[in-house]
Design an enzyme around this catalytic site. Structure first.
Site, PDB file in Angstrom:
ATOM      1  N   SER A 170      -5.581   4.340  -0.525  1.00 12.36           N
ATOM      2  CA  SER A 170      -5.293   2.903  -0.587  1.00 12.36           C
ATOM      3  C   SER A 170      -6.503   2.135  -1.114  1.00 12.36           C
ATOM      4  O   SER A 170      -7.629   2.311  -0.642  1.00 12.36           O
ATOM      5  CB  SER A 170      -4.934   2.391   0.810  1.00 12.36           C
ATOM      6  OG  SER A 170      -4.747   1.001   0.796  1.00 12.36           O
ATOM      7  N   SER A 171      -6.263   1.259  -2.101  1.00 10.34           N
ATOM      8  CA  SER A 171      -7.338   0.399  -2.614  1.00 10.34           C
ATOM      9  C   SER A 171      -7.623  -0.665  -1.563  1.00 10.34           C
ATOM     10  O   SER A 171      -6.731  -1.423  -1.186  1.00 10.34           O
ATOM     11  CB  SER A 171      -6.914  -0.278  -3.919  1.00 10.34           C
ATOM     12  OG  SER A 171      -6.674   0.671  -4.919  1.00 10.34           O
ATOM     13  N   GLU A 199       1.253  -7.469   2.998  1.00  9.47           N
ATOM     14  CA  GLU A 199       1.071  -6.543   4.120  1.00  9.47           C
ATOM     15  C   GLU A 199       1.624  -7.139   5.407  1.00  9.47           C
ATOM     16  O   GLU A 199       1.298  -8.284   5.764  1.00  9.47           O
ATOM     17  CB  GLU A 199      -0.404  -6.189   4.312  1.00  9.47           C
ATOM     18  CG  GLU A 199      -0.959  -5.337   3.192  1.00  9.47           C
ATOM     19  CD  GLU A 199      -2.342  -4.787   3.469  1.00  9.47           C
ATOM     20  OE1 GLU A 199      -2.770  -3.898   2.702  1.00  9.47           O
ATOM     21  OE2 GLU A 199      -2.990  -5.225   4.442  1.00  9.47           O
ATOM     22  N   ASN A 236      -1.057   4.950   3.240  1.00  8.17           N
ATOM     23  CA  ASN A 236      -1.428   5.493   1.927  1.00  8.17           C
ATOM     24  C   ASN A 236      -2.737   6.257   2.062  1.00  8.17           C
ATOM     25  O   ASN A 236      -3.694   5.739   2.623  1.00  8.17           O
ATOM     26  CB  ASN A 236      -1.576   4.340   0.923  1.00  8.17           C
ATOM     27  CG  ASN A 236      -1.880   4.812  -0.481  1.00  8.17           C
ATOM     28  OD1 ASN A 236      -1.864   6.010  -0.759  1.00  8.17           O
ATOM     29  ND2 ASN A 236      -2.153   3.882  -1.374  1.00  8.17           N
ATOM     30  N   GLY A 295      -0.829  -5.520  -2.160  1.00  3.28           N
ATOM     31  CA  GLY A 295       0.511  -6.063  -1.982  1.00  3.28           C
ATOM     32  C   GLY A 295       0.625  -6.810  -0.651  1.00  3.28           C
ATOM     33  O   GLY A 295      -0.289  -6.805   0.177  1.00  3.28           O
ATOM     34  N   THR A 302      -2.157   1.963  -7.935  1.00  5.60           N
ATOM     35  CA  THR A 302      -3.327   2.592  -8.557  1.00  5.60           C
ATOM     36  C   THR A 302      -2.903   3.607  -9.614  1.00  5.60           C
ATOM     37  O   THR A 302      -3.488   3.685 -10.700  1.00  5.60           O
ATOM     38  CB  THR A 302      -4.201   3.261  -7.487  1.00  5.60           C
ATOM     39  OG1 THR A 302      -4.610   2.272  -6.535  1.00  5.60           O
ATOM     40  CG2 THR A 302      -5.428   3.890  -8.107  1.00  5.60           C
ATOM     41  N   SER A 321       0.831  -1.195   0.000  1.00  5.87           N
ATOM     42  CA  SER A 321       0.000   0.000   0.000  1.00  5.87           C
ATOM     43  C   SER A 321       0.871   1.253   0.000  1.00  5.87           C
ATOM     44  O   SER A 321       1.783   1.391   0.817  1.00  5.87           O
ATOM     45  CB  SER A 321      -0.901  -0.005   1.247  1.00  5.87           C
ATOM     46  OG  SER A 321      -1.747   1.102   1.243  1.00  5.87           O
ATOM     47  N   GLY A 322       0.598   2.167  -0.938  1.00  2.00           N
ATOM     48  CA  GLY A 322       1.362   3.403  -1.040  1.00  2.00           C
ATOM     49  C   GLY A 322       2.515   3.332  -2.020  1.00  2.00           C
ATOM     50  O   GLY A 322       3.233   4.311  -2.209  1.00  2.00           O
TER      51      GLY A 322
END
Length: 1033
Positions: free
Chosen positions: A185-186, A395, A182, A393, A137, A132-133
């Protein structure tokens, strides 16, 4: 001086030989490798060294080179700042170029995927992964933007393109949130298929979503937010909308929005994002009612979160406050209460949160399906596909729960697929080129995948068994069962099973898995509840009674009757993962690995420890080892020969034979050893990077020597070009002088024959006389238009035309004066404006309209604004006057025909506005009523209408208000008044209010009128045309 400058340009050109442009090929930067690193990790000498890998990545990052290749895999490091590398110009540079010819870029990968798909006519996918980050995206957006620009364009394809692009902000609003790592974040996995026709046009798409983090709806950790759409609605929603939804413009008033303590984030503009989402929803073809119902559901979730419970005397929960959720969902309040009874307060809170999560989750799935409907390709012919997989991703947090377990297992499966497909593609390339394949040792993570998903013994099976078994099942009993069944597995450990040293790092409720990326410790608390994710039957039954069509669709009537227990969350996720794997296995893979350089989101900061961790769990070293197992460098013969042919006298400047033969001659001259290279069917394979670097360094030296040799020849050529240029200039000067002599002779001859009838000899001179007269007339205008004697005396050739022009102009202006002088405020300012034959040319009228009225001569056309009889909405139209009728036209449609015989009158106000109301006979209820129009050329159109229709006495100037007929029995009103600024609006009494600015009396100036006349009649006037104008007037 000119010659020296030209030689300098040629010298620069020589230095930039074919294949060596500044933005050009990848190998060109090998000469600067000590400063900016290597553009392809495959060319690293110490390819097994993690430190060398990081050092290369760091060098490039500090030079703002955020992209690096590992073969065809693209590594992207988030710069946390704007870089000028994504413009339309950059897209054009990368279109249709060989993959390794330009510096690494996401556009290069997108273009190569696209061209390979068209050439091979098969399906591909791009897997974008990272934590994330890291910029997953954004990478997905850049690829979509590239395809939007590079694909062929038609009106239909542009609609598909717009929907593909604008599906992103909608899904981000409903599926993304701020997390600790993030701000965007998705919180769901997304796989998008883009469908292309055989010509490369984007003709459709389809989206699959995976594991929306719906627990975020009811709970957020400190420093995190709920999904973006809640804040966008509260902060950006219009006042009327918020009032209708029963919301206040304050996020602090809603329990589901304040748990993270950061409702406002500096990097997020919720108001602007709201506008973007509103536009996107309309583009993807959601109806106005669907949008209203959708936001009604979002508001209902917020109201649901504010429901509080109190215990009655029996200990049952009762509602202590009654929110407006019931009418937004169309469910009676007493029915909603049924969801929370008979429960204790704790159970009621659980039921409330479970209902909120179910509503949001199912609404999100409904929205994805609506987007898919708008992207659906109706053509049944075969299409090729490029898939974009933007997946969470790996985590690793301080506390890892059920969500991290699912996400990391997904990454574990994708890593397994990634290595298998990479090995497969390498082996296929070797076999295709006829080179012997050498087996590659690598870590097979199948043992970890089996630990999680093996039937009856895997963690998923044990978790489902514990959720389904009767009795008191808890998170700790689940942990005990894992210790019993898989306690001896080398990749699994708990506090009870660990040795003394490891036990200190584990809590009693923890278990640890050794993933391919490293160890991750999971807290077992909440696993059973999150896996069950139960929604009580009463909640489903109540939702089924909703009058909101979206809710009714999301909670079908057949669902509560099912006797089968619903699948657990982890089983659903496992099934969807199997489906995703099947999809990916059927396509050709491409990879983008995104890396986050630091946790603080600061530009220019490179955290070695953090990046090293990501390099490990993204499997980049593993992938590099696979790519380097055989040969570090491979290129097609044509490309290799084109670049390095100056190094061999036999191949420079032009090689006559085949490219393969040329490469053989070249490497023999360079002295390559037999173990340093292999020659395939279409490519040369070089084993060691040092061999390539030595070749590149030799090429750089050779390039400058060639430049010196070529410079002398170029100087000679420059001298020849200069001589040719001077000769060309001299010939042009001779032609110019000959032309001047011809013009002067013709002018003198025209002057001598000026009093004779028009002929070839004097026609141009007479045109000059006319132009000269009108120019002088512009500078010497009479004080009053009506004083004919004060007009400048025209030359003989223009006297008759001057009289006709004066008469024609005065006749129309006098008619206007009779109707409006002293009656309408703005009349004095119309006197200086000349009337034109028409305001709309025939070429600007739709051909279908011309065909429909072809038998009638168009006298005059003008653009107008028509106001609807109901609601007074303004519409752009064309008003066309013929000999018998007036037509109101919208593009290719005739909206209304008004025969002059049915025209009862025309009303205008006495103020400075430009409104007119056409009153027509309306006996039949099916016929349209009076017309309310607005026209910038009010006096011109009324004068033309009065003359054409012979209705001089029907035009009335009124004060205050005008009544008009909407249809028989229904009437409307237009009110006129003066004010500080001009405006038109619908008043509270239902009338159309027209406010105009009062004009002061000023002196009428006719300068503009005659300026226009001079340009109009600059080349003379056809006499018959003037006579027709007079007769028509």
């Amino acid at each position: 001086m000119c010659r020296l400058f030209f030689c300098f340009i040629l010298f620069c050109f020589v230095l930039i030989l074919p294949g060596t442009s500044s933005v050009a090929n990848m190998e060109a930067s090998l000469t600067a490798r000590d400063r900016v690193g290597i553009q392809d990790f495959v060319l690293l000498d110490a390819y097994t060294s993690e430190s060398a890998f990081l050092d290369n990545l760091r060098k490039r990052f500090h030079e703002n080179l955020i992209y690096t290749y590992i073969g065809t895999l693209l590594v992207s490091v988030n710069p946390y700042k704007e870089l000028d590398i994504y413009s339309k110009k950059q897209m054009d540079i990368y279109m249709g170029v060989n993959f390794f010819e330009l510096p690494p870029h996401i556009f290069a990968l997108a273009d190569n995927v696209f061209r390979t798909m068209l050439f091979e006519f098969n399906n591909h996918f791009i897997l974008i992964s990272g934590e994330s980050g890291a910029g997953k995206t954004e990478a997905s957006k850049k690829i979509l933007q590239f395809y939007a620009v590079s694909c062929r364009s038609t009106r239909l394809l542009n609609n598909v393109r717009d929907r593909l692009l604008l599906s992103n902000p909608v899904l981000e609003a409903f599926g993304n949130a701020k997390t600790l790592k993030n701000d965007n974040s998705s919180r769901f996995g997304k796989y998008m298929d883009i469908q292309f026709d055989y010509q490369g046009g984007a003709v459709g798409g389809h989206i699959l979503s995976y594991l929306l983090e719906k627990s975020r709806v009811v709970h957020q950790n400190h420093g995190e937010r709920n999904f973006h759409i809640f804040y966008q609605l509260v902060e950006g929603g219009e006042e009327d909308l918020l009032r209708w939804l029963g919301l206040e413009r304050n996020c602090q008033h809603y329990s589901y929005l304040v748990q993270g303590g950061c409702a406002k984030v500096s990097s997020i503009n919720d108001k602007n994002d709201w506008k973007t989402v509103q536009k996107a929803l309309s583009v993807i073809e959601l109806s106005k009612s669907d949008i209203e119902y959708l936001f009604g559901i979002i508001a209902s979730v917020l109201h649901l979160g504010n429901i509080k419970f109190e215990a009655d005397v029996r200990g049952y929960a009762t509602l202590s406050n009654n929110q407006e959720m019931h009418w937004l969902l169309g469910i009676p309040a007493q029915v909603i209460n049924h969801v929370f009874s008979p429960f204790s307060v704790d159970h009621a809170v659980y039921a409330r949160d479970a209902l909120a999560k179910a509503i949001y989750d199912r609404t999100f799935n409904w929205l994805v399906n609506k987007i898919n409907e708008s992207l659906a390709n109706k053509d049944s012919s075969r299409k090729t596909v490029i898939g974009l997989l933007d997946i969470y991703g790996f985590e690793v947090f301080s506390v890892n729960s059920f969500e991290q377990f699912c996400i990391n297992h997904c990454n574990e499966k994708l890593q397994q697929l990634f290595i298998e497909l990479t090995l497969k593609s390498e082996q296929e390339e070797y076999e295709m080129e006829g080179i012997e394949w050498e087996p590659v040792p690598y870590f097979n993570n199948k043992i970890i995948c089996d630990l999680v998903e093996e039937k009856h013994r895997g963690i998923i099976s044990l978790l489902d068994e514990e959720c389904l078994r009767p009795g008191e099942a808890t998170d700790l009993t689940f942990l005990e069962k894992m210790e019993e069944k898989i306690g001896g597995h080398p990749h699994f450990v708990t506090h009870k099973l660990a040795d003394q040293k490891t036990r200190k790092t584990l809590q009693r409720g923890d278990f640890r898995l050794l993933h391919y990326a490293g160890e991750v410790t999971y807290c077992v608390v909440g696993f059973l509840d999150k896996n069950n994710d139960l929604l009580y039957r009463s909640g489903k039954e109540v939702m089924q009674q909703s009058k909101n069509p979206i809710i009714k669709h999301c909670f079908p009537s057949t669902e509560p009757d099912s006797k089968k227990r619903p699948e657990t969350v982890v089983t659903q996720f496992k099934s969807s993962l199997v489906g995703l794997t099947e999809i990916l296995m059927s396509k050709e893979p491409w990879y983008v690995r995104c890396i986050k350089p630091n946790e603080a989101k600061q530009p220019g900061r490179f955290d070695d420890v953090l990046v090293r961790h990501q390099v490990k769990y993204l499997g980049l070293m593993e992938h590099l080892r696979v790519r380097r197992a055989g040969f570090a460098y491979r290129r097609k013969y044509e490309i290799f020969l084109q670049r390095y042919k100056p190094l061999c006298p036999d191949t420079w400047p032009n090689w006559k034979g085949t490219a393969a033969e040329g490469v053989q001659r070249l490497i023999k001259h360079l002295g390559y050893k037999r173990d340093e290279y292999k020659l395939g069917r279409t490519k040369i394979f070089i084993r060691h990077p040092r061999t390539l670097f030595a070749t590149e360094d030799a090429f750089q030296d050779c390039k400058h020597k060639l430049g010196e040799i070529c410079l002398y020849k170029e100087l000679q050529q420059a001298s020849n070009i200069e001589n040719c240029w001077r000769g060309l200039i001299a010939r042009k000067e001779r032609e110019r002088r000959a032309w001047a002599v011809k013009v002067i002779k013709k002018f003198i001859k025209g002057f001598m024959t000026r009093n004779q009838p028009a002929s070839i000899d004097n026609s141009e001179y007479l045109a000059y006389v006319r132009q000269s007269y009108l120019t002088r007339l512009k500078e010497n205008l009479p004080k009053t238009v009506l004083d004919k004697d004060s007009w400048l005396t025209p030359p003989p050739i223009m006297r008759e035309v001057g009289d006709t022009l004066f008469f024609c102009f005065i006749m129309l202006k006098v008619q206007t004066s009779i109707m409006f002088k002293g009656k309408k405020e703005s009349y004095p300012f119309s006197v200086s404006r000349p009337f034109l034959d028409t305001r709309i040319g025939a070429e600007d009228i739709n051909i279908k309209v011309l065909q429909m009225i072809h038998h009638k001569h168009i006298k005059y056309s003008v653009p107008v604004v028509k106001y609807d009889r109901n609601g007074f909405r303004p519409r752009l139209r064309q008003l066309i006057l013929t000999q018998d009728a007036a037509y109101l036209v919208e593009e290719a449609k005739i909206k209304q025909q008004i025969d002059y015989s049915s025209l009862k009158g025309v009303s205008v106000s006495n103020l400075s506005d430009n409104f007119l109301i056409l009153h027509v006979t309306c006996d039949d209820i099916k016929r349209k009523g009076d017309l309310v129009l607005q026209c910038d050329y009010l006096f011109e159109v009324l004068t033309k209408l009065s003359v054409i229709a012979n209705k001089q006495n029907c035009i009335k100037v009124v004060q205050g208000s005008v009544r008009f007929d909407i249809q028989p029995g229904r009437e409307g009103f237009v009110d006129f008044k003066s004010g500080q600024e001009s405006t038109v609006y619908r008043a509270k009494n239902g009338h159309l209010m027209v406010v105009s600015v009062a004009f002061k009396e000023t002196k009428v100036i006719i300068h503009d009128m005659c300026s226009s006349l001079s340009s109009t009649f600059i080349l003379g006037i056809n006499k018959s045309k003037v006579k027709m104008m007079v007769m028509w007037g």
